[in-house]
Scaffold this motif. Sequence first.
Motif, PDB file in Angstrom:
ATOM      1  N   SER A  52       0.834  -1.196   0.000  1.00  0.00           N
ATOM      2  CA  SER A  52       0.000   0.000   0.000  1.00  0.00           C
ATOM      3  C   SER A  52       0.876   1.257   0.000  1.00  0.00           C
ATOM      4  CB  SER A  52      -0.982   0.007   1.166  1.00  0.00           C
ATOM      5  OG  SER A  52      -0.299   0.024   2.370  1.00  0.00           O
ATOM      6  N   PHE A  53       2.071   1.154   0.605  1.00  0.00           N
ATOM      7  CA  PHE A  53       3.029   2.262   0.547  1.00  0.00           C
ATOM      8  C   PHE A  53       3.361   2.584  -0.912  1.00  0.00           C
ATOM      9  CE2 PHE A  53       7.559   3.238  -0.042  1.00  0.00           C
ATOM     10  CZ  PHE A  53       7.658   4.452   0.611  1.00  0.00           C
ATOM     11  N   THR A  54       3.641   1.542  -1.692  1.00  0.00           N
ATOM     12  CA  THR A  54       4.001   1.750  -3.096  1.00  0.00           C
ATOM     13  C   THR A  54       2.837   2.329  -3.882  1.00  0.00           C
ATOM     14  OG1 THR A  54       5.504  -0.111  -2.957  1.00  0.00           O
ATOM     15  CG2 THR A  54       4.868   0.601  -5.168  1.00  0.00           C
ATOM     16  N   LEU A  55       1.628   1.806  -3.615  1.00  0.00           N
ATOM     17  CA  LEU A  55       0.466   2.320  -4.330  1.00  0.00           C
ATOM     18  C   LEU A  55       0.263   3.799  -4.035  1.00  0.00           C
ATOM     19  CD1 LEU A  55      -2.039  -0.627  -3.852  1.00  0.00           C
ATOM     20  CD2 LEU A  55      -0.943   0.094  -5.963  1.00  0.00           C
ATOM     21  N   ILE A  56       0.532   4.201  -2.787  1.00  0.00           N
ATOM     22  CA  ILE A  56       0.305   5.593  -2.418  1.00  0.00           C
ATOM     23  C   ILE A  56       1.407   6.494  -2.983  1.00  0.00           C
ATOM     24  CG2 ILE A  56       0.176   7.211  -0.490  1.00  0.00           C
ATOM     25  CD1 ILE A  56      -1.092   4.934   1.136  1.00  0.00           C
ATOM     26  N   THR A  57       2.654   6.052  -2.841  1.00  0.00           N
ATOM     27  CA  THR A  57       3.747   6.951  -3.239  1.00  0.00           C
ATOM     28  C   THR A  57       4.027   6.878  -4.740  1.00  0.00           C
ATOM     29  OG1 THR A  57       5.293   5.222  -2.607  1.00  0.00           O
ATOM     30  CG2 THR A  57       4.917   6.966  -1.012  1.00  0.00           C
ATOM     31  N   ALA A  58       4.068   5.679  -5.306  1.00  0.00           N
ATOM     32  CA  ALA A  58       4.455   5.575  -6.714  1.00  0.00           C
ATOM     33  C   ALA A  58       3.281   5.855  -7.649  1.00  0.00           C
ATOM     34  CB  ALA A  58       5.030   4.191  -7.003  1.00  0.00           C
ATOM     35  N   TYR A 118      16.466  -1.811   2.819  1.00  0.00           N
ATOM     36  CA  TYR A 118      16.403  -2.099   4.249  1.00  0.00           C
ATOM     37  C   TYR A 118      16.270  -0.832   5.098  1.00  0.00           C
ATOM     38  CZ  TYR A 118      17.505  -6.858   2.978  1.00  0.00           C
ATOM     39  OH  TYR A 118      17.444  -8.111   2.441  1.00  0.00           O
ATOM     40  N   GLU A 119      16.246   0.316   4.429  1.00  0.00           N
ATOM     41  CA  GLU A 119      16.116   1.567   5.176  1.00  0.00           C
ATOM     42  C   GLU A 119      14.695   1.689   5.733  1.00  0.00           C
ATOM     43  OE1 GLU A 119      18.851   3.918   5.143  1.00  0.00           O
ATOM     44  OE2 GLU A 119      19.744   2.027   4.473  1.00  0.00           O
ATOM     45  N   GLU A 120      14.572   2.463   6.804  1.00  0.00           N
ATOM     46  CA  GLU A 120      13.225   2.765   7.281  1.00  0.00           C
ATOM     47  C   GLU A 120      12.558   3.713   6.293  1.00  0.00           C
ATOM     48  OE1 GLU A 120      13.798   4.545  11.040  1.00  0.00           O
ATOM     49  OE2 GLU A 120      14.578   2.708  11.944  1.00  0.00           O
ATOM     50  N   LEU A 121      11.307   3.457   5.992  1.00  0.00           N
ATOM     51  CA  LEU A 121      10.566   4.345   5.095  1.00  0.00           C
ATOM     52  C   LEU A 121       9.445   5.002   5.884  1.00  0.00           C
ATOM     53  CD1 LEU A 121      10.217   1.962   2.015  1.00  0.00           C
ATOM     54  CD2 LEU A 121      11.748   3.925   2.222  1.00  0.00           C
ATOM     55  N   GLN A 122       9.200   6.260   5.542  1.00  0.00           N
ATOM     56  CA  GLN A 122       8.119   6.977   6.209  1.00  0.00           C
ATOM     57  C   GLN A 122       6.820   6.689   5.465  1.00  0.00           C
ATOM     58  OE1 GLN A 122       9.210   8.615   8.936  1.00  0.00           O
ATOM     59  NE2 GLN A 122       7.065   8.770   9.554  1.00  0.00           N
ATOM     60  N   PHE A 123       5.860   6.071   6.136  1.00  0.00           N
ATOM     61  CA  PHE A 123       4.572   5.807   5.500  1.00  0.00           C
ATOM     62  C   PHE A 123       3.823   7.126   5.389  1.00  0.00           C
ATOM     63  CE2 PHE A 123       0.230   4.178   5.236  1.00  0.00           C
ATOM     64  CZ  PHE A 123       0.403   3.094   4.379  1.00  0.00           C
ATOM     65  N   PRO A 124       3.295   7.456   4.180  1.00  0.00           N
ATOM     66  CA  PRO A 124       2.551   8.718   4.063  1.00  0.00           C
ATOM     67  C   PRO A 124       1.398   8.738   5.056  1.00  0.00           C
ATOM     68  CG  PRO A 124       2.357   7.377   2.069  1.00  0.00           C
ATOM     69  CD  PRO A 124       3.284   6.656   2.964  1.00  0.00           C
ATOM     70  N   ALA A 210       1.774   0.842  10.323  1.00  0.00           N
ATOM     71  CA  ALA A 210       2.610   1.782   9.580  1.00  0.00           C
ATOM     72  C   ALA A 210       2.159   3.226   9.781  1.00  0.00           C
ATOM     73  CB  ALA A 210       2.606   1.431   8.092  1.00  0.00           C
ATOM     74  N   THR A 211       0.854   3.421  10.039  1.00  0.00           N
ATOM     75  CA  THR A 211       0.402   4.809  10.188  1.00  0.00           C
ATOM     76  C   THR A 211       0.952   5.468  11.446  1.00  0.00           C
ATOM     77  OG1 THR A 211      -1.611   4.115  11.328  1.00  0.00           O
ATOM     78  CG2 THR A 211      -1.779   4.493   8.943  1.00  0.00           C
ATOM     79  N   PHE A 212       1.324   4.680  12.447  1.00  0.00           N
ATOM     80  CA  PHE A 212       1.907   5.366  13.606  1.00  0.00           C
ATOM     81  C   PHE A 212       3.336   4.921  13.899  1.00  0.00           C
ATOM     82  CE2 PHE A 212      -0.661   1.936  15.362  1.00  0.00           C
ATOM     83  CZ  PHE A 212       0.087   1.410  16.388  1.00  0.00           C
ATOM     84  N   THR A 213       3.924   4.132  12.984  1.00  0.00           N
ATOM     85  CA  THR A 213       5.371   3.881  13.101  1.00  0.00           C
ATOM     86  C   THR A 213       5.983   4.139  11.722  1.00  0.00           C
ATOM     87  OG1 THR A 213       4.999   1.553  12.647  1.00  0.00           O
ATOM     88  CG2 THR A 213       5.164   2.180  14.945  1.00  0.00           C
ATOM     89  N   TYR A 214       6.847   3.283  11.254  1.00  0.00           N
ATOM     90  CA  TYR A 214       7.400   3.435   9.910  1.00  0.00           C
ATOM     91  C   TYR A 214       7.598   2.059   9.310  1.00  0.00           C
ATOM     92  CZ  TYR A 214      11.049   3.216  13.380  1.00  0.00           C
ATOM     93  OH  TYR A 214      11.763   2.881  14.478  1.00  0.00           O
ATOM     94  N   LEU A 215       7.939   2.035   8.024  1.00  0.00           N
ATOM     95  CA  LEU A 215       8.103   0.765   7.339  1.00  0.00           C
ATOM     96  C   LEU A 215       9.540   0.297   7.395  1.00  0.00           C
ATOM     97  CD1 LEU A 215       6.153   1.423   4.034  1.00  0.00           C
ATOM     98  CD2 LEU A 215       5.491  -0.139   5.842  1.00  0.00           C
ATOM     99  N   GLU A 216       9.748  -0.970   7.684  1.00  0.00           N
ATOM    100  CA  GLU A 216      11.068  -1.572   7.511  1.00  0.00           C
ATOM    101  C   GLU A 216      10.868  -3.082   7.384  1.00  0.00           C
ATOM    102  OE1 GLU A 216      13.580  -1.149  10.933  1.00  0.00           O
ATOM    103  OE2 GLU A 216      11.858  -0.963  12.266  1.00  0.00           O
TER     104      GLU A 216
END
Lengths: 296, 265
Positions: A52-58, A118-124, A210-216
């Motif tokens: 869902s991160f990819t769908l939102i950002t890309a 492997y980096e942390e990603l910020q979920f929109p 993911a909405t209140f943490t981040y992706l990894e």
Amino acid sequence: MALQILLQLIVTGLAWGSVYALIALGFVLIFKATDIFNFAQPELMMLGAYLSFTLITALKLPFLPAFLVTLVLMTVISSLLEMMVIRPLVGEPVLAVIMVTLGLANVIRGMTGLIWGYEELQFPKPFSAQPIMLFGAAINQAEIFTILATALLLVVFFIFFKYSRAGLSMRATAEDTSTAFLMGINVKRVFTASWAIASVVATIAGVLLATFTYLEPIMGHAGLKALPALILGGMDSVVGAILGGLIIGVAENLAGFYLEQYLGGGINEITAYVIVLIVMMVRPYGLFGTKEIERV
Amino acid sequence: MLRINNLEVVYNDIILVLRGISLEAPEAAIIAFLGSNGAGKSTTLRAISGLLPYEDGEITKGTIEYRGEAVHTFDPQRIVGLGITQVPEGRRVFAELTVEENIRVGAHTRRDGKEEFRRDYDRVLAYFPALSRRLRVQAGFVSGGEQQMLAIARAFMARPSLMMLDEPSLGLAPLLVTEIFDIIRKINAEERVSVLLVEQNALMALAIAEYGYIMENGKIVLDGPSHKLMENEDVKEFYLGMKSDKERKSFAEVKHYKRRKRWLS
């Protein structure tokens, strides 16, 4: 002031607890229907969040459509996994099947790392970072949303399993597979459906987390807390999984704040296991699990 | 309606359970299927229901025909869809589901709408009034007799034309057995449902059946109309526990001559 802090801690605990509960619920759904313990459940959660991160950002989809598309994608992916990876193993020793799910977990985690890094990603963030004031306590919107969404999902689940034909046939299969055959229930389809539903639950858990943490790629480690939740509630109890998750979420948050000064940092990380250890000594089959009696 | 021809079943590739049995169940009849433990009666029913592939059993020879169609390769759900249901041995109700939900599960394969379902639901409760008082109770908590009734009610909801009952009298009080057999007879007469009745209680089964088969060691050793079977010397002695008058002995003479089974019809 102390009360406000307590309220904040409990809300945060419930939000985390909801995520644990949903992961645990995914475990229980597959375990009850197919007698397989799916170790890849936390990885399905992570995969859902990344998709869902990819769908939102890309693809620049808004949050809600992206979320729904993710659910559909995950349903397809997990159904395929069940049909191609798990079904050929029907009749093999349970341990072999469980090892396969463990392998599956590693493959999914590795692939995620390869694709998204492997980096942390910020979920929109779909919610504003502005906290809501509740009785003088500042509360994160995403956490409130997580709790409400989980509650809503559980109500939907309850209605599905209680009243729908498909839900009823799944419960019957979970209880007695060979009699389910005699009812004309398509047991293979029930197995696939239980994987699909478990992946939907996992995806919801992943996106909410993911909405209140981040992706990894190691966010699946939240699943390590879902395991104590599961054991606490009893391996085969849906209600137990949910309550177990909530109890552990709240307990570790409270322990993290109130006990840290006496027992040192990181106490919240082990709270779940301490609770389970104590419960296991008193009720080895969990709070709501079925007591298995073996007569000689 | 149902015709089994020379059926041979092997479990785990080596255990020969059915050694070529043939059996026929005509339209709207009650057929008794008798035999001692391990004779292969339940295996026969499981073969008809299509369950063998799921328990490492295999039909190695013979056919099962239903209304002229070979059905021994069909999935269990297709068999139920054709109108063959089974009430398994030991009742096997879904203990965690309520009585009402158990009845609903029975109608799983039906797609003929709510009204038809409602009609059959009311009808099944008319046959088993004891169940209507316990609809909201978990099936695991109702009595053995009620569970047996529930298992039959559940099978009835699929609207079968052939019902196979695997030892419905198992573990029930004699009075309840009579009640359940009465209901079976009633369902058979009113709904024109054929009944294949597997029983150890030979007397009860032959009393309501028109025709009977007796099975031993995976073979049918004797078959015939019920009244004839009841007169057969072997059946009398080994299944009905009776001996002819002149042979009757007192318990004082414990050591008595044991007649060999001849299975002459």
